[in-house]
Design an enzyme around this catalytic site. Structure first.
Site, PDB file in Angstrom:
ATOM      1  N   GLY A   1       1.118  -1.218  -0.044  1.00  0.00           N
ATOM      2  CA  GLY A   1       0.017  -0.057  -0.023  1.00  0.00           C
ATOM      3  C   GLY A   1       0.929   1.502   0.090  1.00  0.00           C
TER       4      GLY A   1
ATOM      5  N   ARG B   1       7.455   1.793   0.905  1.00  0.00           N
ATOM      6  CA  ARG B   1       7.625   0.266   1.066  1.00  0.00           C
ATOM      7  C   ARG B   1       8.303  -0.246  -0.393  1.00  0.00           C
ATOM      8  NH1 ARG B   1       3.339  -3.133   3.921  1.00  0.00           N
ATOM      9  NH2 ARG B   1       3.954  -1.621   5.877  1.00  0.00           N
TER      10      ARG B   1
ATOM     11  N   ARG C   1       1.771  11.044  -8.640  1.00  0.00           N
ATOM     12  CA  ARG C   1       1.193  11.182  -7.489  1.00  0.00           C
ATOM     13  C   ARG C   1       2.120  10.779  -6.446  1.00  0.00           C
ATOM     14  NH1 ARG C   1      -4.546  11.771  -7.649  1.00  0.00           N
ATOM     15  NH2 ARG C   1      -5.250  12.355  -9.708  1.00  0.00           N
TER      16      ARG C   1
ATOM     17  N   ARG D   1       0.070  -9.128  -3.051  1.00  0.00           N
ATOM     18  CA  ARG D   1      -0.080  -7.974  -2.125  1.00  0.00           C
ATOM     19  C   ARG D   1       0.963  -8.096  -0.959  1.00  0.00           C
ATOM     20  NH1 ARG D   1      -1.839  -3.909   1.094  1.00  0.00           N
ATOM     21  NH2 ARG D   1      -3.283  -4.494   3.026  1.00  0.00           N
TER      22      ARG D   1
ATOM     23  N   SER E   1      -0.078  -4.865   5.240  1.00  0.00           N
ATOM     24  CA  SER E   1       0.063  -4.921   6.706  1.00  0.00           C
ATOM     25  C   SER E   1      -1.473  -5.134   7.129  1.00  0.00           C
ATOM     26  CB  SER E   1       0.649  -3.951   7.242  1.00  0.00           C
ATOM     27  OG  SER E   1       0.438  -2.743   6.670  1.00  0.00           O
TER      28      SER E   1
ATOM     29  N   ASP F   1      -0.644  -4.516  14.045  1.00  0.00           N
ATOM     30  CA  ASP F   1      -1.354  -4.025  15.275  1.00  0.00           C
ATOM     31  C   ASP F   1      -2.262  -5.060  15.646  1.00  0.00           C
ATOM     32  OD1 ASP F   1      -2.849  -2.626  12.740  1.00  0.00           O
ATOM     33  OD2 ASP F   1      -4.258  -2.584  14.237  1.00  0.00           O
TER      34      ASP F   1
ATOM     35  N   ARG G   1       8.242  -1.963  12.617  1.00  0.00           N
ATOM     36  CA  ARG G   1       7.233  -2.300  11.310  1.00  0.00           C
ATOM     37  C   ARG G   1       8.188  -2.759  10.174  1.00  0.00           C
ATOM     38  NH1 ARG G   1       1.951   0.364   8.832  1.00  0.00           N
ATOM     39  NH2 ARG G   1       0.617   0.534  11.088  1.00  0.00           N
TER      40      ARG G   1
HETATM   41  N1  LIG Z   1      -8.869  -0.867   8.656  1.00  0.00           N
HETATM   42  C1  LIG Z   1      -7.824  -0.991   9.258  1.00  0.00           C
HETATM   43  N2  LIG Z   1      -6.759  -1.283   8.181  1.00  0.00           N
HETATM   44  C2  LIG Z   1      -5.674  -1.588   8.877  1.00  0.00           C
HETATM   45  C3  LIG Z   1      -5.507  -1.881  10.429  1.00  0.00           C
HETATM   46  N3  LIG Z   1      -4.156  -2.150  10.571  1.00  0.00           N
HETATM   47  C4  LIG Z   1      -3.691  -2.105   9.478  1.00  0.00           C
HETATM   48 BR1  LIG Z   1      -1.821  -2.156   9.045  1.00  0.00          BR
HETATM   49  N4  LIG Z   1      -4.563  -1.788   8.371  1.00  0.00           N
HETATM   50  C5  LIG Z   1      -3.821  -1.620   6.942  1.00  0.00           C
HETATM   51  O1  LIG Z   1      -2.947  -0.506   7.039  1.00  0.00           O
HETATM   52  C6  LIG Z   1      -3.506   0.816   6.216  1.00  0.00           C
HETATM   53  C7  LIG Z   1      -4.173   1.405   7.299  1.00  0.00           C
HETATM   54  O2  LIG Z   1      -3.397   1.858   8.297  1.00  0.00           O
HETATM   55  C8  LIG Z   1      -4.685   0.119   5.472  1.00  0.00           C
HETATM   56  O3  LIG Z   1      -4.142  -0.052   4.020  1.00  0.00           O
HETATM   57  C9  LIG Z   1      -4.852  -1.191   5.811  1.00  0.00           C
HETATM   58  O4  LIG Z   1      -4.958  -2.451   4.821  1.00  0.00           O
HETATM   59  C10 LIG Z   1      -6.727  -1.613  11.155  1.00  0.00           C
HETATM   60  O5  LIG Z   1      -6.717  -1.965  12.194  1.00  0.00           O
HETATM   61  N5  LIG Z   1      -7.771  -1.192  10.439  1.00  0.00           N
END
Ligand SMILES: Nc1nc2c(nc(Br)n2[C@@H]2O[C@H](CO)[C@@H](O)[C@H]2O)c(=O)[nH]1
Length: 235
Positions: free
Chosen positions: A20, A24, A43, A87, A90, A205, A218
């Protein structure tokens, strides 16, 4: 060139790693690839192509969330003939046994996204899946490296912040391992265009323990995920 990727045809490899975070993507290119070409800066969503132990591979940032990720995946496949997208992301843990630093290989995904409603009318739920042989190779690599990993479903949500902060508990009750924001639509598009795909996620997390990796952790924690994905690339 496509609308969001400035590469010339042929500059992107058939196999693309998709984090994402575009930084990275830069880290992966700087650390694992040789003869690196940066084919996209539009972008700030960096894309690189290079050679890893004789194998040509690209790595492209996708942004957070399914709408952004879907833009890049559509263009990678339709404008650059990409045949495999893995993909490297995280996620947040939803189960006690899924601990920070662990790996999650997504066998399927649930979602609250409405993106598929134009393809499958309400009441016709599509359940996406990855390419079995990629999943098998990821599990084999994790076992060989003696890494902690989990295989199961993830929740791909459109919102990082929900008004109902307990929403995720219902998904956890039904065995969902982790929450993230991209896999459901990646797997759907891979099926639509008949290309290979897999989501390999590092738990950064936990929604149960509220523990989370700091930025340095991380970086280190991602090492295991990179070891698995490059083992797949080399095999
Ligand atoms: N919605 C959500 N996305 C998460 C979380 N932890 C992580 Br790392 N992500 C991922 O990290 C990005 C958001 O921090 C997004 O791209 C998610 O795929 C979480 O607790 N919640």
């Amino acid at each position: 060139m496509s609308i969001h990727i400035q590469a010339e045809k042929g500059e992107i490899a058939p196999v693309v790693l998709l984090p994402g975070d575009p930084l990275r993507a830069k880290f992966v290119a700087d650390t694992y690839l040789e003869e690196v070409l940066c084919y996209n800066r539009v972008r700030g969503m960096y894309g690189f192509t290079g050679i890893h132990q004789g194998v040509r591979v690209s790595v492209q940032g996708s942004g957070m969330g399914m709408p952004s990720m879907a833009i890049y995946v559509n263009e990678l496949i339709q404008s650059y003939d990409v045949r495999c997208i893995i993909r490297i992301g995280s996620c947040g843990a939803l189960q006690e046994e899924v601990e920070v630093h662990d790996l999650v290989f997504a066998m399927t995904a649930s979602t609250d996204s409405v993106m598929n409603l134009e393809r499958f009318p309400l009441g016709f739920t599509y359940s996406p899946a990855p390419t079995y042989t990629l999943l098998e190779r990821a599990i084999q690599a994790a076992r060989e490296e003696q890494l902690r990993y989990h295989v199961g479903s993830v929740l791909s949500t459109d919102s990082f912040y929900h008004d109902n902060s307990d929403l995720w508990k219902q998904w956890a009750r039904f065995g969902t391992l982790a929450v993230e924001m991209e896999t459901y639509q990646l797997y759907t598009l891979a099926a639509k265009f008949n290309i290979e795909t897999l989501s390999i996620l590092t738990v950064s997390d936990s929604l149960l323990t509220r523990k989370e990796l700091n930025s340095e952790e991380r970086q280190i924690g991602l090492q295991n995920m990179f070891d698995v994905v490059f083992s797949i690339i080399r095999s």
